[in-house]
Design an enzyme around this catalytic site. Sequence first.
Site, PDB file in Angstrom:
ATOM      1  N   ASP A 113      25.038  -8.074  54.954  1.00 51.12           N
ATOM      2  CA  ASP A 113      25.575  -7.082  54.328  1.00 51.12           C
ATOM      3  C   ASP A 113      26.906  -7.162  54.117  1.00 51.12           C
ATOM      4  O   ASP A 113      27.547  -8.167  54.814  1.00 51.12           O
ATOM      5  CB  ASP A 113      25.312  -5.779  55.285  1.00 51.12           C
ATOM      6  CG  ASP A 113      25.843  -4.391  54.571  1.00 51.12           C
ATOM      7  OD1 ASP A 113      25.843  -4.140  53.676  1.00 51.12           O
ATOM      8  OD2 ASP A 113      26.707  -3.814  55.406  1.00 51.12           O
ATOM      9  N   ASP A 120      29.859  -4.405  52.926  1.00 53.98           N
ATOM     10  CA  ASP A 120      30.831  -3.421  53.420  1.00 53.98           C
ATOM     11  C   ASP A 120      30.577  -2.749  54.710  1.00 53.98           C
ATOM     12  O   ASP A 120      29.546  -2.484  55.273  1.00 53.98           O
ATOM     13  CB  ASP A 120      30.512  -1.932  52.373  1.00 53.98           C
ATOM     14  CG  ASP A 120      31.118  -2.343  51.059  1.00 53.98           C
ATOM     15  OD1 ASP A 120      32.339  -2.749  50.968  1.00 53.98           O
ATOM     16  OD2 ASP A 120      30.430  -2.280  50.103  1.00 53.98           O
TER      17      ASP A 120
HETATM   18  O1  C5P Z   1      27.725  -3.728  51.070  1.00 57.17           O
HETATM   19  P1  C5P Z   1      27.048  -2.323  51.603  1.00 57.17           P
HETATM   20  O2  C5P Z   1      25.468  -2.511  50.914  1.00 57.17           O
HETATM   21  O3  C5P Z   1      27.236  -1.925  52.972  1.00 57.17           O
HETATM   22  O4  C5P Z   1      27.591  -1.247  50.745  1.00 57.17           O
HETATM   23  C1  C5P Z   1      27.184   0.125  50.678  1.00 57.17           C
HETATM   24  C2  C5P Z   1      28.193   1.055  50.999  1.00 57.17           C
HETATM   25  O5  C5P Z   1      29.080   1.572  50.275  1.00 57.17           O
HETATM   26  C3  C5P Z   1      27.313   2.157  51.853  1.00 57.17           C
HETATM   27  O6  C5P Z   1      27.278   2.052  53.134  1.00 57.17           O
HETATM   28  C4  C5P Z   1      28.257   3.540  51.261  1.00 57.17           C
HETATM   29  O7  C5P Z   1      28.601   4.034  52.165  1.00 57.17           O
HETATM   30  C5  C5P Z   1      29.211   3.094  50.464  1.00 57.17           C
HETATM   31  N1  C5P Z   1      29.529   3.532  49.151  1.00 57.17           N
HETATM   32  C6  C5P Z   1      30.850   4.050  48.956  1.00 57.17           C
HETATM   33  N2  C5P Z   1      30.905   4.804  47.619  1.00 57.17           N
HETATM   34  C7  C5P Z   1      29.768   4.972  46.812  1.00 57.17           C
HETATM   35  C8  C5P Z   1      28.562   4.578  47.107  1.00 57.17           C
HETATM   36  C9  C5P Z   1      28.453   3.655  48.349  1.00 57.17           C
HETATM   37  O8  C5P Z   1      31.821   3.862  49.469  1.00 57.17           O
HETATM   38  N3  C5P Z   1      29.948   5.678  45.690  1.00 57.17           N
HETATM   39 MG    MG Z   2      27.413  -1.911  54.782  1.00 56.94          MG
END
Ligand code: C5P
Ligand code: MG
Length: 297
Positions: free
Chosen positions: A49, A51
Site C-alpha cells: 500500500d 499512503d
Molecule cells: O495508498 P492508500 O490506499 O493507503 O490511499 C488511501 C488513503 O487515502 C485512505 O486510507 C484515506 O484515508 C486517504 N484519503 C484521503 N482523502 C480522500 C480519500 C482518501 O486522505 N479524499
Molecule cells: Mg494506506
Amino acid sequence: ALAIWHQLTKYEISELAKPTVSIRERGRVEEIIRNMHRAGPGALQVISDFDMTLTRFAHNGVRCPTTHNILHNSTLISEDCKTKMANLLSTYYPIEIDDSMSVEEKLPLMVEWWTCAHDLLVKQKIKKDELAQAVRESDAMLREGYDVFFHTLKQHLIPLLIFSAGVGDILEEVIRHNGVFHPNVRVISNYMDFDERGVCQAFKGQLIHTFNKREGAMLNHDQFRELQDRPNVLLLGDSLGDLTMADGVTNAQNVLRIGYLNDKVEDRREAYVSSFDIVLEKDESLDVPNAILTYIT
Ligand code: C5P
Ligand code: MG
C-alpha cells in the site's frame, strides 16, 4: 533446547523482538520467513500500500499528508474546494477506521467519499505540469529506511507493486522526487485523465478505494501476470482493506502480511493482530520489512 523455539523472530531478526511488534503466531511467521529465505529473492515479490504505509503517518507529532491531502494542501486548489475537502475528510475518515462498523456498511460510504473528492478535484482544472511542484512543497515523507527498502528491492530485481487508493500521479511524483522510482516499481492507483492541454478532466478507469482492492487486483490481472512465477509475497499495508492486495497472485505459496497500526491503536489492536501476521504499532520506519528482506536476500 527451548532456545530453538522462536529463535528466528527473537534473535536472528532482532527487529522482530521489539515491543512495538505484535505477532499472533511466531511459529507460522518463522516458517514463512524460512521458506522465503530458502527460495531466495528470485521467488519473491513485494506488494505494498502507499499512503500511511510507505509514507509516514506522523513526524514530530504532526500528521503527514496522504496523496489526496498533498493536493488538498497545495496552491492548485481554491479555498472553497479546500473547505469542502476538509469537511469530507472529517466526515468519512472516522468511518474508514471505525472498528465497530463492518466493511459492507463502509463500502457505499467510501465510494461516496472518493467520488465527491474526485469530482471536487476535477473542477479545479489541475494541470499535469504543476503536480511536481505541489509535491516538492508538501510535507509528504516516506518512512525512515525507505532508501534501503527501495534499494534492496532494486538490487535483487525484486518487483515492487504499489497498490494505492490514493492519486497515482501524485504518488509517482513522491517516489520520483525521493529518487526511488526504479524500473522494478509498478503502480496500480487512481490516475488523472488529462486533456490535450494537460488539464485534469476526469479520473481514469475503475475507482480504487480502501475496501475494494481485491476487485482492483482482479481487474489489473495483466499487472500480476508477469509476477505469477514469484510465489512468495511480502505484503505491507496499514488498513484491513490492504489484506486482499495479493489476491491477484493465483499461485501464491508463502504470503507474509505486515500491518502498520497507526491510528486508534487500542481500539483496533485485536483486529489487526488477528488479521495481519506481523503488526507494527506506531512505528514510523521500514526497519522491520528491511530486516526481513535482508534475511531473505
Ligand atoms: O495508498 P492508500 O490506499 O493507503 O490511499 C488511501 C488513503 O487515502 C485512505 O486510507 C484515506 O484515508 C486517504 N484519503 C484521503 N482523502 C480522500 C480519500 C482518501 O486522505 N479524499
Ligand atoms: Mg494506506
